[in-house]
Design a protein around this motif. Structure first.
Motif, PDB file in Angstrom:
ATOM      1  N   ILE A  70       0.841  -1.208   0.000  1.00 15.90           N
ATOM      2  CA  ILE A  70       0.000   0.000   0.000  1.00 15.90           C
ATOM      3  C   ILE A  70       0.875   1.257   0.000  1.00 15.90           C
ATOM      4  N   GLY A  71       2.171   1.068  -0.327  1.00 12.97           N
ATOM      5  CA  GLY A  71       3.058   2.210  -0.492  1.00 12.97           C
ATOM      6  C   GLY A  71       3.710   2.722   0.761  1.00 12.97           C
ATOM      7  N   VAL A  72       3.665   1.951   1.866  1.00 14.29           N
ATOM      8  CA  VAL A  72       4.302   2.351   3.117  1.00 14.29           C
ATOM      9  C   VAL A  72       5.566   1.517   3.287  1.00 14.29           C
ATOM     10  N   ASP A  73       6.732   2.162   3.277  1.00 15.55           N
ATOM     11  CA  ASP A  73       8.015   1.451   3.303  1.00 15.55           C
ATOM     12  C   ASP A  73       8.593   1.352   4.708  1.00 15.55           C
ATOM     13  N   ARG A  74       9.489   0.368   4.875  1.00 19.98           N
ATOM     14  CA  ARG A  74      10.366   0.229   6.042  1.00 19.98           C
ATOM     15  C   ARG A  74       9.633  -0.027   7.351  1.00 19.98           C
ATOM     16  N   ILE A  75       8.414  -0.533   7.300  1.00 16.28           N
ATOM     17  CA  ILE A  75       7.688  -0.827   8.536  1.00 16.28           C
ATOM     18  C   ILE A  75       8.149  -2.165   9.123  1.00 16.28           C
ATOM     19  N   GLY A  76       8.466  -3.116   8.241  1.00 16.34           N
ATOM     20  CA  GLY A  76       8.867  -4.437   8.713  1.00 16.34           C
ATOM     21  C   GLY A  76      10.077  -4.396   9.624  1.00 16.34           C
ATOM     22  N   GLY A  77      11.015  -3.492   9.333  1.00 17.68           N
ATOM     23  CA  GLY A  77      12.226  -3.390  10.139  1.00 17.68           C
ATOM     24  C   GLY A  77      11.962  -3.015  11.580  1.00 17.68           C
ATOM     25  N   TYR A  78      10.832  -2.351  11.849  1.00 12.20           N
ATOM     26  CA  TYR A  78      10.505  -1.981  13.226  1.00 12.20           C
ATOM     27  C   TYR A  78      10.248  -3.202  14.090  1.00 12.20           C
ATOM     28  N   PHE A  79       9.772  -4.284  13.475  1.00  9.26           N
ATOM     29  CA  PHE A  79       9.571  -5.517  14.247  1.00  9.26           C
ATOM     30  C   PHE A  79      10.904  -6.129  14.652  1.00  9.26           C
ATOM     31  N   THR A  80      11.919  -5.971  13.781  1.00  9.30           N
ATOM     32  CA  THR A  80      13.256  -6.426  14.157  1.00  9.30           C
ATOM     33  C   THR A  80      13.763  -5.637  15.364  1.00  9.30           C
ATOM     34  N   ILE A  81      13.568  -4.325  15.321  1.00  5.46           N
ATOM     35  CA  ILE A  81      13.967  -3.484  16.455  1.00  5.46           C
ATOM     36  C   ILE A  81      13.191  -3.884  17.707  1.00  5.46           C
ATOM     37  N   PHE A  82      11.904  -4.161  17.539  1.00  7.26           N
ATOM     38  CA  PHE A  82      11.068  -4.582  18.669  1.00  7.26           C
ATOM     39  C   PHE A  82      11.604  -5.886  19.265  1.00  7.26           C
ATOM     40  N   GLY A  83      11.998  -6.826  18.392  1.00  4.41           N
ATOM     41  CA  GLY A  83      12.557  -8.089  18.867  1.00  4.41           C
ATOM     42  C   GLY A  83      13.853  -7.875  19.632  1.00  4.41           C
ATOM     43  N   LEU A  84      14.702  -6.958  19.151  1.00  7.47           N
ATOM     44  CA  LEU A  84      15.957  -6.660  19.839  1.00  7.47           C
ATOM     45  C   LEU A  84      15.696  -5.994  21.188  1.00  7.47           C
ATOM     46  N   LEU A  85      14.671  -5.150  21.266  1.00  8.70           N
ATOM     47  CA  LEU A  85      14.303  -4.540  22.545  1.00  8.70           C
ATOM     48  C   LEU A  85      13.793  -5.589  23.527  1.00  8.70           C
ATOM     49  N   LEU A  86      13.081  -6.575  23.021  1.00  3.69           N
ATOM     50  CA  LEU A  86      12.643  -7.682  23.874  1.00  3.69           C
ATOM     51  C   LEU A  86      13.834  -8.432  24.455  1.00  3.69           C
ATOM     52  N   ILE A  87      14.899  -8.566  23.654  1.00  2.40           N
ATOM     53  CA  ILE A  87      16.115  -9.223  24.145  1.00  2.40           C
ATOM     54  C   ILE A  87      16.719  -8.426  25.296  1.00  2.40           C
ATOM     55  N   VAL A  88      16.822  -7.106  25.126  1.00  2.00           N
ATOM     56  CA  VAL A  88      17.359  -6.247  26.182  1.00  2.00           C
ATOM     57  C   VAL A  88      16.515  -6.379  27.451  1.00  2.00           C
ATOM     58  N   PHE A  89      15.200  -6.360  27.270  1.00  2.00           N
ATOM     59  CA  PHE A  89      14.279  -6.516  28.400  1.00  2.00           C
ATOM     60  C   PHE A  89      14.491  -7.873  29.074  1.00  2.00           C
ATOM     61  N   GLY A  90      14.599  -8.922  28.270  1.00  2.00           N
ATOM     62  CA  GLY A  90      14.764 -10.259  28.814  1.00  2.00           C
ATOM     63  C   GLY A  90      16.076 -10.438  29.553  1.00  2.00           C
ATOM     64  N   LEU A  91      17.147  -9.841  29.039  1.00  2.00           N
ATOM     65  CA  LEU A  91      18.446  -9.933  29.708  1.00  2.00           C
ATOM     66  C   LEU A  91      18.442  -9.148  31.023  1.00  2.00           C
ATOM     67  N   PHE A  92      17.812  -7.984  31.000  1.00  2.00           N
ATOM     68  CA  PHE A  92      17.786  -7.126  32.198  1.00  2.00           C
ATOM     69  C   PHE A  92      17.023  -7.794  33.338  1.00  2.00           C
ATOM     70  N   PHE A  93      15.889  -8.421  33.002  1.00  2.00           N
ATOM     71  CA  PHE A  93      15.072  -9.066  34.027  1.00  2.00           C
ATOM     72  C   PHE A  93      15.349 -10.572  34.138  1.00  2.00           C
ATOM     73  N   LYS A  94      16.435 -11.021  33.483  1.00  2.00           N
ATOM     74  CA  LYS A  94      16.897 -12.411  33.551  1.00  2.00           C
ATOM     75  C   LYS A  94      15.824 -13.416  33.142  1.00  2.00           C
ATOM     76  N   LYS A  95      15.046 -13.032  32.118  1.00  2.00           N
ATOM     77  CA  LYS A  95      14.105 -13.975  31.520  1.00  2.00           C
ATOM     78  C   LYS A  95      14.813 -14.857  30.491  1.00  2.00           C
ATOM     79  N   ILE A  96      15.914 -14.341  29.939  1.00  2.00           N
ATOM     80  CA  ILE A  96      16.717 -15.090  28.991  1.00  2.00           C
ATOM     81  C   ILE A  96      18.192 -14.911  29.337  1.00  2.00           C
ATOM     82  N   CYS A  97      19.035 -15.698  28.714  1.00  2.00           N
ATOM     83  CA  CYS A  97      20.473 -15.536  28.898  1.00  2.00           C
ATOM     84  C   CYS A  97      21.196 -15.878  27.601  1.00  2.00           C
ATOM     85  N   PHE A  98      22.420 -15.455  27.502  1.00  2.00           N
ATOM     86  CA  PHE A  98      23.305 -15.812  26.384  1.00  2.00           C
ATOM     87  C   PHE A  98      24.341 -16.794  26.917  1.00  2.00           C
TER      88      PHE A  98
END
Length: 445
Positions: A70-98
């Motif tokens: 529908i002519g709206v560009d670069r929206i998909g990349g925001y979900f990648t950023i959202f996923g990376l923010l979830l990682i930061v959240f998960g690491l901070f609250f120890k929901k996930i680990c590396f």
């Protein structure tokens, strides 16, 4: 003890798949509410780790293609950023680990550094830096996603994650009608409609760059099936569900008409039979049955016969449709065998920005034999060092096989870098089998 049937446990997802299949023919459900409702359901039903992986690796393509239409560009990349923010959240609250990621990260950085050296030391075209940037970004993001998945695999319902990828393969199939501006299937057995209508629209310039490739739904389904088989103990209690998902994956692939995904699916079944059954007689019997089914489909179905007849009669190079690019890659390698023409410098008919459709030829012709042997040595080290042991709870060979086969016939390195990211993340999975007590202790702190 009361147990729930796997089919009932995942009934909601199976019903959504059924609705998507019906909508493929009826076009009766508004596409935007449908997509966002499915994503909301996914975030409710799936665990935290699975939502991170889907947000980073799969949802961006779905949302990006939908919004681009529908002519709206670069929206998909925001979900990648959202996923990376979830990682930061998960690491901070120890929901996930590396876990155990350093060797893989160093290897990935070294690989990208080789590409960088090749880029700055060669000339030709204007695509090299674009390819290097795209390969670097996608490679690092995919590596992070796999590290998250493998480090926290014990918290993941791999069955449900696999089902959602198969669900998204049906969603991509349905979306392709609107996004690619094609008619869709006209009858129930209109197999190959996506490929045929895609190529017709593409050749007549009726579609733009916001397309869904006819390879994508099939490979999404294959990844889902592989993740469903990821946990060795999962298939024992879900045999009927596995058969159903296998049929659904085959259905997606038949409608797309992508030949390589069809071949990979049946090759995946052959590997599964040898890995899953200790009895050589059973493995041989299942393999024979798979080959007979392939032969029956090829000889009895006109669409499948038409798809493969040119390849069968003319061979892969002449009949596969990629021979010119493949031979051009071999030609460039022979002209520059030691150091290659340069990363991103592959050209054909004087045009840059394309690829030989084979990751081995692509690496050989662009970075040369020396760098290729270095990379191959690193890959062999990771595969053998962190291979599945007998006591392993997980079997990554299926997903590795899907990525490898895909890279041998489709896409360029900027997409196929996911194969290297996957391999370099394997140490985190190995940790799950040998150091699980440390993980539990870490998560309880």
């Amino acid at each position: 003890m009361i147990t729930t049937s796997p089919l009932k446990k995942y009934l909601l997802e199976l019903v959504i798949i059924g609705l998507l299949f019906v909508d493929l023919f009826t076009k009766s459900i508004p596409i935007f509410p449908l997509v966002f409702c499915i994503i909301v359901i996914q975030f409710i039903r799936l665990d935290f780790v699975s939502n991170i992986v889907l947000s980073i690796l799969f949802i961006p393509k779905i949302i990006g293609s939908l919004m681009n239409s529908i002519g709206v560009d670069r929206i998909g990349g925001y979900f990648t950023i959202f996923g990376l923010l979830l990682i930061v959240f998960g690491l901070f609250f120890k929901k996930i680990c590396f876990l155990n990621y350093k060797y893989g990260l160093i290897s990935l950085i070294f690989l990208l550094f080789l590409f960088f050296l090749s880029t700055i030391s060669t000339t030709g075209g204007d695509y090299a830096m674009i390819k290097l940037f795209s390969t670097t970004v996608r490679g690092v993001i995919a590596f992070v996603a796999f590290i998250v998945l493998f480090s926290n695999i014990n918290k993941v319902n791999t069955n449900l994650l696999g089902i959602y990828l198969i669900l998204y393969s049906f969603l991509l199939l349905t979306l392709s009608v609107d996004v690619n501006q094609i008619l869709g299937p006209t009858v129930l057995f209109d197999f190959g409609f996506m490929r045929n209508q895609f190529l017709e629209a593409f050749s007549s310039d009726l579609i733009d760059t916001s397309i869904i490739s006819y390879h994508l739904p099939g490979y999404c389904a294959l990844q889902g099936l592989s993740i469903f088989l990821f946990r060795k103990s999962g298939i024992k209690d879900s045999k009927y569900l596995f058969v159903l998902l296998l049929v659904l994956s085959l259905l997606v692939i038949l409608y797309t008409g992508a030949r390589q995904t069809f071949v990979v699916l049946f090759a995946l079944l052959l590997i599964w039979s040898f890995v899953n059954y200790k009895s050589k007689l059973k493995s041989f019997f299942i393999s024979l049955m798979v080959l007979l089914i392939v032969y029956f489909l090829y000889t009895s179905n006109e669409v499948i016969f038409d798809l493969f007849s040119e390849t069968v009669s003319g061979g892969y190079i002449e009949g596969g449709g990629r021979g010119v690019w493949l031979l051009r890659g071999i030609e460039l390698f022979l002209a520059n065998p030691y150091f290659g023409v340069g990363f991103g410098r592959f050209s054909i008919f004087g045009v840059y920005g394309t690829y030989p459709h084979n990751i081995i030829i692509e690496l050989l012709c662009e970075i040369g034999l020396f760098a290729f042997l270095i990379i191959l040595t690193i890959i062999i080290f990771f595969i053998f060092k962190f291979k599945n042991g007998r006591n392993s709870q997980y079997n990554y060979i299926y997903l590795l096989f899907v990525y490898l086969l895909s890279s041998m016939v489709s896409y360029g390195l900027e997409t196929n870098i996911i194969l290297f990211s996957f391999i370099f993340a394997l140490p985190a999975l190995k940790t799950q089998n040998t150091d699980i007590n440390k993980l539990i202790t870490y998560m309880r702190k």
